[in-house]
Motif scaffolding. Structure first.
Motif: not given
Length: 308
Positions: A220-226
């Motif tokens: 998976l390509t993930v975004t908005d890593v917090q």
């Protein structure tokens, strides 16, 4: 997206005793406090004795007039007494009426109080490091522990080595709404799931590691890593740094590195039901078994599941 944060400080991140780092280099003060000090014994399987939720601490003075060379200083309690740790066979408390259990931090640490959790986590990490750092990486010479067990020195070069920590990220991937990804490693039993984790590589940030590890493990390509929080994980010497990130449920999984056997999107209702059934040690026949409360993984999953 509902704001997401940890509801509680992870168990092994809680402060229960004063680490008293100034005493590590004040040898006279450390030795002066030895006779009144307490000693935590950790056996070679990283097990300790506990009684009623607290780790058993023996009188240090029974070992000798001064700290042994392989003892490590852990800090001091509220009453001022010093606490040391030693790798040795376990020793029951002096009061024979006290009921004890042999437990290890990894499997059953959730029953420890904050002081015990901190002491055992620190002792385990330090003692494991000493076991693997007895020779200098530069010269191969036997190193000597100094600073009350908080470093080792090469007698040839004078170079000082400090306890090694291996940072790793651990991340809950969710869709920003009602679903999150849980995965099972190939070496785990059926139905045992958790969130995704991996070690940080040289020259890599935590956030970059999250993106890379999730792509490698499940495609998976993930975004908005917090960032969420962190927790020591002394098995043998990790620091788990927790995150959450957004993923797309329409993107297919791809198990690229062979570490993950299966992964699925679960609804919040499914995860809440699994949390109510216990953890990996549960005898439930549920499709989903989740990590125990000693792990930051559990705290992250519980915090996400509690969102409205």
């Amino acid at each position: 997206m509902t704001p997401f944060r940890l509801r509680n400080i992870p168990l092994l991140s809680r402060v229960g005793a004063d680490r008293a780092d100034t005493l590590r280099t004040d040898i006279d003060a450390a030795v002066a406090g030895w006779n009144d000090a307490l000693l935590l014994r950790v056996d070679r399987r990283n097990q300790v004795l506990i009684a009623e939720g607290s780790v058993v601490l023996n009188r240090a003075g029974k070992v000798g007039d001064a700290p042994p060379a392989d003892a490590v200083f852990l800090g001091k309690l509220d009453d001022g007494r010093h606490v040391w740790a030693l790798r040795s066979d376990l020793e029951p408390p002096e009061d024979p009426t006290v009921k004890t259990e042999v437990l290890d931090l990894r499997g059953t640490g959730d029953i420890f109080d904050d002081v015990s959790a901190q002491l055992v986590a620190t002792a385990t990490a330090l003692l494991n490091w000493h076991a693997s750092a007895q020779f200098s990486p530069s010269t191969g010479a036997p190193t000597t522990p100094i600073k009350s067990g908080w470093s080792r020195i090469d007698p040839v070069t004078g170079r000082e080595e400090f306890p090694r920590i291996d940072p790793a990220v651990i991340c809950l991937v969710h869709d920003g709404h009602d679903r999150a990804v849980l995965a099972r490693q190939a070496v785990w039993p059926q139905r045992r799931f958790s969130i995704l984790a991996g070690f940080v590589e040289a020259g890599e940030s935590f956030e970059s590691c999250v993106v890379r590890e999730i792509a490698e493990e499940i495609g998976l390509t993930v975004t908005d890593v917090q960032y969420l929080g962190s927790q020591p994980w002394p098995f043998p010497r990790s620091l788990m740094v927790g995150f959450h990130a957004l993923g797309d449920p329409e993107q297919p999984f791809a198990f690229n590195d062979g570490e993950i056997e299966e992964a699925h999107w679960f609804t919040r209702a499914e995860i809440r039901e699994a949390l109510e059934l216990g953890d990996w040690g549960s005898t439930s026949d549920s499709r989903l078994l989740l990590p125990g409360s000693i792990s930051i993984a559990r705290e992250i999953i519980e915090s996400w599941a509690a969102l409205d």
